[in-house]
Design a protein around this motif. Structure first.
Motif, PDB file in Angstrom:
ATOM      1  N   ALA A 283      81.513  89.317  33.044  1.00 49.25           N
ATOM      2  CA  ALA A 283      82.365  90.432  31.958  1.00 49.25           C
ATOM      3  C   ALA A 283      81.406  91.632  31.844  1.00 49.25           C
ATOM      4  CB  ALA A 283      82.186  89.883  30.534  1.00 49.25           C
ATOM      5  N   GLY A 284      82.078  92.561  31.351  1.00 53.16           N
ATOM      6  CA  GLY A 284      81.347  93.828  31.042  1.00 53.16           C
ATOM      7  C   GLY A 284      80.030  93.865  30.187  1.00 53.16           C
ATOM      8  N   GLU A 285      79.128  94.995  30.118  1.00 48.77           N
ATOM      9  CA  GLU A 285      78.020  95.005  29.224  1.00 48.77           C
ATOM     10  C   GLU A 285      78.127  94.538  27.966  1.00 48.77           C
ATOM     11  OE1 GLU A 285      74.583  95.133  30.179  1.00 48.77           O
ATOM     12  OE2 GLU A 285      75.278  94.886  32.241  1.00 48.77           O
ATOM     13  N   ASP A 286      79.195  94.990  27.175  1.00 50.26           N
ATOM     14  CA  ASP A 286      79.495  94.602  25.883  1.00 50.26           C
ATOM     15  C   ASP A 286      79.927  93.232  25.660  1.00 50.26           C
ATOM     16  OD1 ASP A 286      81.999  94.927  27.428  1.00 50.26           O
ATOM     17  OD2 ASP A 286      82.983  95.400  25.423  1.00 50.26           O
ATOM     18  N   LYS A 287      80.116  92.444  26.637  1.00 53.10           N
ATOM     19  CA  LYS A 287      80.588  90.967  26.648  1.00 53.10           C
ATOM     20  C   LYS A 287      79.311  89.972  26.943  1.00 53.10           C
ATOM     21  CE  LYS A 287      84.757  91.236  24.814  1.00 53.10           C
ATOM     22  NZ  LYS A 287      85.044  90.453  23.541  1.00 53.10           N
ATOM     23  N   LYS A 288      78.199  90.695  27.532  1.00 50.17           N
ATOM     24  CA  LYS A 288      77.404  89.868  28.168  1.00 50.17           C
ATOM     25  C   LYS A 288      76.557  89.027  26.886  1.00 50.17           C
ATOM     26  CE  LYS A 288      73.457  90.238  31.252  1.00 50.17           C
ATOM     27  NZ  LYS A 288      72.729  90.877  32.121  1.00 50.17           N
ATOM     28  N   GLY A 289      76.628  87.591  26.985  1.00 51.32           N
ATOM     29  CA  GLY A 289      75.806  86.637  26.074  1.00 51.32           C
ATOM     30  C   GLY A 289      76.804  86.543  24.954  1.00 51.32           C
ATOM     31  N   LYS A 290      77.984  86.778  24.962  1.00 52.09           N
ATOM     32  CA  LYS A 290      78.996  86.552  24.022  1.00 52.09           C
ATOM     33  C   LYS A 290      79.862  85.480  24.523  1.00 52.09           C
ATOM     34  CE  LYS A 290      78.863  90.786  21.323  1.00 52.09           C
ATOM     35  NZ  LYS A 290      78.270  90.254  19.976  1.00 52.09           N
ATOM     36  N   VAL A 291      80.423  84.946  23.528  1.00 54.18           N
ATOM     37  CA  VAL A 291      81.640  83.866  23.718  1.00 54.18           C
ATOM     38  C   VAL A 291      82.939  84.766  23.995  1.00 54.18           C
ATOM     39  CG1 VAL A 291      82.936  82.173  22.531  1.00 54.18           C
ATOM     40  CG2 VAL A 291      80.464  82.271  22.068  1.00 54.18           C
ATOM     41  N   ILE A 292      83.696  84.452  25.231  1.00 51.88           N
ATOM     42  CA  ILE A 292      84.790  85.075  25.648  1.00 51.88           C
ATOM     43  C   ILE A 292      85.967  84.096  25.329  1.00 51.88           C
ATOM     44  CG2 ILE A 292      85.913  85.608  27.833  1.00 51.88           C
ATOM     45  CD1 ILE A 292      83.402  86.268  29.132  1.00 51.88           C
ATOM     46  N   ASP A 293      85.769  83.113  25.411  1.00 48.56           N
ATOM     47  CA  ASP A 293      87.026  81.847  25.217  1.00 48.56           C
ATOM     48  C   ASP A 293      86.455  80.543  24.607  1.00 48.56           C
ATOM     49  OD1 ASP A 293      89.394  81.271  25.094  1.00 48.56           O
ATOM     50  OD2 ASP A 293      89.445  80.289  26.945  1.00 48.56           O
ATOM     51  N   CYS A 294      86.970  80.027  23.889  1.00 51.16           N
ATOM     52  CA  CYS A 294      86.772  78.605  23.142  1.00 51.16           C
ATOM     53  C   CYS A 294      87.890  77.732  23.851  1.00 51.16           C
ATOM     54  CB  CYS A 294      86.843  78.670  21.493  1.00 51.16           C
ATOM     55  SG  CYS A 294      86.339  77.197  20.942  1.00 51.16           S
ATOM     56  N   THR A 295      87.490  76.763  24.357  1.00 52.73           N
ATOM     57  CA  THR A 295      88.157  75.751  24.909  1.00 52.73           C
ATOM     58  C   THR A 295      88.482  74.522  23.915  1.00 52.73           C
ATOM     59  OG1 THR A 295      86.574  74.574  26.141  1.00 52.73           O
ATOM     60  CG2 THR A 295      87.761  76.323  27.501  1.00 52.73           C
ATOM     61  N   GLN A 296      87.544  74.205  23.162  1.00 51.25           N
ATOM     62  CA  GLN A 296      87.575  73.294  22.048  1.00 51.25           C
ATOM     63  C   GLN A 296      86.729  73.606  21.044  1.00 51.25           C
ATOM     64  OE1 GLN A 296      85.419  69.150  22.971  1.00 51.25           O
ATOM     65  NE2 GLN A 296      87.353  68.220  22.306  1.00 51.25           N
ATOM     66  N   LYS A 297      87.356  73.403  19.781  1.00 47.33           N
ATOM     67  CA  LYS A 297      86.474  73.833  18.403  1.00 47.33           C
ATOM     68  C   LYS A 297      85.530  73.066  18.411  1.00 47.33           C
ATOM     69  CE  LYS A 297      90.484  75.919  16.113  1.00 47.33           C
ATOM     70  NZ  LYS A 297      91.337  75.752  14.812  1.00 47.33           N
ATOM     71  N   GLY A 298      84.339  73.762  17.608  1.00 42.13           N
ATOM     72  CA  GLY A 298      83.391  72.914  17.037  1.00 42.13           C
ATOM     73  C   GLY A 298      83.175  72.774  15.602  1.00 42.13           C
ATOM     74  N   TYR A 299      82.688  71.707  15.150  1.00 44.26           N
ATOM     75  CA  TYR A 299      82.783  71.164  13.557  1.00 44.26           C
ATOM     76  C   TYR A 299      81.394  71.154  13.239  1.00 44.26           C
ATOM     77  CZ  TYR A 299      87.811  71.434  14.130  1.00 44.26           C
ATOM     78  OH  TYR A 299      89.066  71.489  14.436  1.00 44.26           O
ATOM     79  N   LYS A 300      81.011  71.586  11.898  1.00 45.69           N
ATOM     80  CA  LYS A 300      79.915  71.171  11.134  1.00 45.69           C
ATOM     81  C   LYS A 300      80.269  70.569   9.837  1.00 45.69           C
ATOM     82  CE  LYS A 300      78.121  75.228  10.424  1.00 45.69           C
ATOM     83  NZ  LYS A 300      77.210  76.523  10.187  1.00 45.69           N
ATOM     84  N   LEU A 301      79.396  69.289   9.444  1.00 43.16           N
ATOM     85  CA  LEU A 301      79.583  68.916   8.437  1.00 43.16           C
ATOM     86  C   LEU A 301      78.353  69.037   7.357  1.00 43.16           C
ATOM     87  CD1 LEU A 301      80.619  66.605   6.472  1.00 43.16           C
ATOM     88  CD2 LEU A 301      79.335  64.807   7.575  1.00 43.16           C
ATOM     89  N   GLY A 302      78.683  70.264   6.553  1.00 46.54           N
ATOM     90  CA  GLY A 302      77.542  70.932   5.657  1.00 46.54           C
ATOM     91  C   GLY A 302      77.048  71.719   6.710  1.00 46.54           C
ATOM     92  N   GLU A 303      75.839  71.511   6.934  1.00 45.10           N
ATOM     93  CA  GLU A 303      74.918  72.446   7.894  1.00 45.10           C
ATOM     94  C   GLU A 303      74.755  71.840   9.384  1.00 45.10           C
ATOM     95  OE1 GLU A 303      74.278  75.940   7.618  1.00 45.10           O
ATOM     96  OE2 GLU A 303      75.363  75.581   5.920  1.00 45.10           O
ATOM     97  N   LYS A 304      75.224  70.493   9.412  1.00 45.95           N
ATOM     98  CA  LYS A 304      74.790  69.892  10.531  1.00 45.95           C
ATOM     99  C   LYS A 304      76.040  69.738  11.459  1.00 45.95           C
ATOM    100  CE  LYS A 304      73.768  65.143  12.289  1.00 45.95           C
ATOM    101  NZ  LYS A 304      74.295  63.849  12.326  1.00 45.95           N
ATOM    102  N   VAL A 305      75.655  70.092  12.840  1.00 48.21           N
ATOM    103  CA  VAL A 305      76.657  69.978  13.804  1.00 48.21           C
ATOM    104  C   VAL A 305      77.144  68.680  14.123  1.00 48.21           C
ATOM    105  CG1 VAL A 305      77.609  70.849  16.188  1.00 48.21           C
ATOM    106  CG2 VAL A 305      75.989  72.496  14.813  1.00 48.21           C
ATOM    107  N   ILE A 306      78.450  68.531  13.988  1.00 49.63           N
ATOM    108  CA  ILE A 306      79.145  67.130  14.472  1.00 49.63           C
ATOM    109  C   ILE A 306      79.691  67.275  15.702  1.00 49.63           C
ATOM    110  CG2 ILE A 306      78.988  66.413  12.199  1.00 49.63           C
ATOM    111  CD1 ILE A 306      82.045  66.970  11.817  1.00 49.63           C
ATOM    112  N   ARG A 307      80.177  68.474  15.937  1.00 45.79           N
ATOM    113  CA  ARG A 307      80.756  68.595  17.460  1.00 45.79           C
ATOM    114  C   ARG A 307      80.617  69.971  17.714  1.00 45.79           C
ATOM    115  NH1 ARG A 307      86.885  67.513  18.988  1.00 45.79           N
ATOM    116  NH2 ARG A 307      87.261  69.835  18.333  1.00 45.79           N
ATOM    117  N   TYR A 308      79.811  70.144  18.922  1.00 49.29           N
ATOM    118  CA  TYR A 308      79.801  71.622  19.292  1.00 49.29           C
ATOM    119  C   TYR A 308      80.701  72.103  20.118  1.00 49.29           C
ATOM    120  CZ  TYR A 308      74.748  70.227  19.234  1.00 49.29           C
ATOM    121  OH  TYR A 308      73.333  69.973  18.607  1.00 49.29           O
TER     122      TYR A 308
END
Length: 173
Positions: free
Chosen positions: A141-166
């Motif tokens: 990707a271009g310089e502006d997208k380097k190190g950024k999320v381009i697409d999400c194939t599966q949503k992640g979820y948190k329970l409070g502050e704990k990640v339950i699925r990345y």
């Protein structure tokens, strides 16, 4: 008289020799009694602690067995709605009504998650974060997208502050 004094002195000395032995025997008996008492206290303390440990472990197991009860009980109306929607799929030909019903169930489910402190991990234009995201691939990707999320194939979820699925994401490089 000297023989008599000598005899008395010998008796006194013998009594003194006997007395220390008797004193030592008494001390040994007292110490043995203290040791027995301390051993008894120690055994009782160990038994009390073992009972406490067993009781708390049983309470923990009972709590774990019933911890999800409230959540599942709160889910039952959602299951009822899904069952009604499945019946409606077989009976109706109105696609818009079905779509509205499924949207309603989906929004109810999202509010159920929110009420139980489950939140979606945001990925849109987010910086890649290994604490929240799992990179499944990288994409040039271009310089502006380097190190950024381009697409999400599966949503992640948190329970409070704990990640339950990345969140499974595609990262720009």
């Amino acid at each position: 008289m000297s023989k008599k004094k000598n005899k008395e002195a010998q008796q006194a000395q013998a009594e003194q020799e006997v007395n220390p032995v008797e004193d030592l025997q008494k001390q040994v008996e007292q110490l043995q009694a203290q040791v027995e008492e301390l051993n008894d206290k120690n055994l009782r303390m160990m038994a009390e602690f073992d009972n406490y440990r067993r009781r708390t472990n049983k309470e923990k197991l009972d709590l774990m067995d019933t911890a999800g009860e409230r959540i599942f009980k709160d889910m039952l109306p959602l299951v009822d709605d899904l069952e009604r929607a499945m019946e409606a799929v077989n009976k109706t030909t109105e696609v818009e009504a079905l779509k509205a019903g499924v949207d309603l169930i989906y929004s109810k489910f999202l509010s159920f998650l929110e009420n139980n402190k489950v939140s979606v991990i945001e990925t849109a234009d987010a910086d890649f974060n290994t604490d929240l995201h799992e990179a499944i691939t990288t994409f040039a990707a271009g310089e502006d997208k380097k190190g950024k999320v381009i697409d999400c194939t599966q949503k992640g979820y948190k329970l409070g502050e704990k990640v339950i699925r990345y969140a499974k994401v595609v990262v720009g490089e």
